[in-house]
Write a protein that holds these residues in place. Structure first.
Motif, mmCIF file in Angstrom:
data_model
loop_
_atom_site.group_PDB
_atom_site.id
_atom_site.type_symbol
_atom_site.label_atom_id
_atom_site.label_comp_id
_atom_site.label_asym_id
_atom_site.label_seq_id
_atom_site.Cartn_x
_atom_site.Cartn_y
_atom_site.Cartn_z
ATOM 1 N N TRP A 1 9.198 -3.979 26.063
ATOM 2 C CA TRP A 1 8.151 -3.765 25.068
ATOM 3 C C TRP A 1 7.197 -4.962 25.129
ATOM 4 O O TRP A 1 7.326 -5.909 24.379
ATOM 5 N N GLU A 2 6.236 -4.901 26.044
ATOM 6 C CA GLU A 2 5.353 -6.034 26.330
ATOM 7 C C GLU A 2 4.097 -6.084 25.451
ATOM 8 O O GLU A 2 3.439 -7.102 25.378
ATOM 9 N N THR A 3 3.744 -4.975 24.828
ATOM 10 C CA THR A 3 2.510 -4.883 24.049
ATOM 11 C C THR A 3 2.844 -4.769 22.570
ATOM 12 O O THR A 3 3.677 -3.957 22.182
ATOM 13 N N GLU A 4 2.171 -5.591 21.757
ATOM 14 C CA GLU A 4 2.386 -5.575 20.314
ATOM 15 C C GLU A 4 1.052 -5.358 19.615
ATOM 16 O O GLU A 4 0.026 -5.885 20.034
ATOM 17 N N GLY A 5 1.084 -4.593 18.550
ATOM 18 C CA GLY A 5 -0.122 -4.368 17.770
ATOM 19 C C GLY A 5 0.210 -3.998 16.345
ATOM 20 O O GLY A 5 1.375 -3.766 15.990
ATOM 21 N N PHE A 6 -0.825 -3.984 15.530
ATOM 22 C CA PHE A 6 -0.692 -3.583 14.131
ATOM 23 C C PHE A 6 -1.652 -2.431 13.892
ATOM 24 O O PHE A 6 -2.789 -2.441 14.366
ATOM 25 N N ILE A 7 -1.175 -1.450 13.150
ATOM 26 C CA ILE A 7 -1.992 -0.288 12.825
ATOM 27 C C ILE A 7 -2.098 -0.197 11.308
ATOM 28 O O ILE A 7 -1.080 -0.146 10.611
ATOM 29 N N GLU A 8 -3.343 -0.209 10.822
ATOM 30 C CA GLU A 8 -3.578 0.047 9.407
ATOM 31 C C GLU A 8 -3.678 1.551 9.232
ATOM 32 O O GLU A 8 -4.370 2.230 9.993
ATOM 33 N N ILE A 9 -2.990 2.053 8.218
ATOM 34 C CA ILE A 9 -3.008 3.486 7.929
ATOM 35 C C ILE A 9 -3.762 3.715 6.622
ATOM 36 O O ILE A 9 -3.453 3.090 5.603
ATOM 37 N N TYR A 10 -4.718 4.603 6.700
ATOM 38 C CA TYR A 10 -5.473 5.038 5.524
ATOM 39 C C TYR A 10 -5.028 6.470 5.253
ATOM 40 O O TYR A 10 -5.311 7.367 6.053
ATOM 41 N N ALA A 11 -4.307 6.666 4.159
ATOM 42 C CA ALA A 11 -3.683 7.954 3.885
ATOM 43 C C ALA A 11 -4.630 8.911 3.172
ATOM 44 O O ALA A 11 -5.587 8.499 2.506
ATOM 45 N N ARG A 12 -4.335 10.184 3.297
ATOM 46 C CA ARG A 12 -5.100 11.239 2.613
ATOM 47 C C ARG A 12 -4.693 11.286 1.144
ATOM 48 O O ARG A 12 -3.517 11.200 0.817
ATOM 49 N N GLY A 13 -5.658 11.463 0.270
ATOM 50 C CA GLY A 13 -5.389 11.693 -1.148
ATOM 51 C C GLY A 13 -4.416 10.715 -1.770
ATOM 52 O O GLY A 13 -4.497 9.515 -1.542
ATOM 53 N N ASN A 14 -3.496 11.247 -2.525
ATOM 54 C CA ASN A 14 -2.483 10.434 -3.216
ATOM 55 C C ASN A 14 -1.151 10.507 -2.483
ATOM 56 O O ASN A 14 -0.144 10.916 -3.060
ATOM 57 N N THR A 15 -1.136 10.136 -1.254
ATOM 58 C CA THR A 15 0.084 10.161 -0.456
ATOM 59 C C THR A 15 1.047 9.102 -0.975
ATOM 60 O O THR A 15 0.680 7.944 -1.153
ATOM 61 N N SER A 16 2.276 9.491 -1.198
ATOM 62 C CA SER A 16 3.271 8.553 -1.719
ATOM 63 C C SER A 16 3.812 7.659 -0.605
ATOM 64 O O SER A 16 3.807 8.051 0.574
#
Length: 151
Positions: free
Chosen positions: A63-78
């Protein structure tokens, strides 16, 4: 549960190296090996210590590649919906809800850039995801795995 200073020092020693002997930890904190064992047993029983594990360099597993993903959820996702949606991704090392514009942030390890891109595309395609934003890690500068105060 709030740890006292001695328990924090024991936890910190174990977090640095969970294979450390009770005698070695005792020498660090000024207790006998049996006294350290009793405290560790109590901390486990009370749920302050939840387990022992091994830390592996992701690169050693390919696992040579590392990253961060920001998630923007739909509506009022719990948070539970987000967690359920992300649990099946072995590439995800951690996921947390966050303050700010994004709803969650995910740490991803992948074998290469193309693999990271495929994971990003799959996450972006989850039904609860409105959009994503990602960054790649160039050089990890500091990683801490221990807990408690370093004293």
């Amino acid at each position: 549960m709030r740890l006292n200073d001695l328990d924090e020092r024991i936890v910190h020693a174990l977090a640095e190296d969970a294979r450390r002997s009770y005698a070695d930890i005792g020498a660090l904190v000024g207790l006998s090996a049996p006294a350290v064992k009793r405290r560790v047993d109590r901390l486990r029983a009370e749920g302050a210590i939840t387990g022992f594990t091994v830390r592996v360099d992701p690169a050693a597993l390919g696992w040579e590649t590392e990253g961060f993903i920001e998630i923007y959820a739909r509506g009022n996702t719990s948070p539970e919906t987000i967690q359920r949606g992300l649990e099946r991704y072995p590439e995800i090392a951690s996921a947390s809800t966050v303050t700010g514009e994004a709803d969650a942030i995910v740490q991803v390890f992948a074998s290469d850039m193309r693999h990271f891109e495929r994971v990003l595309e799959r996450i972006a395609g989850e039904p609860f995801v409105e959009r994503t934003k990602s960054v790649l890690v160039l050089s990890p500068l500091l990683r801490r795995f221990s807990s408690g105060s370093p004293a």
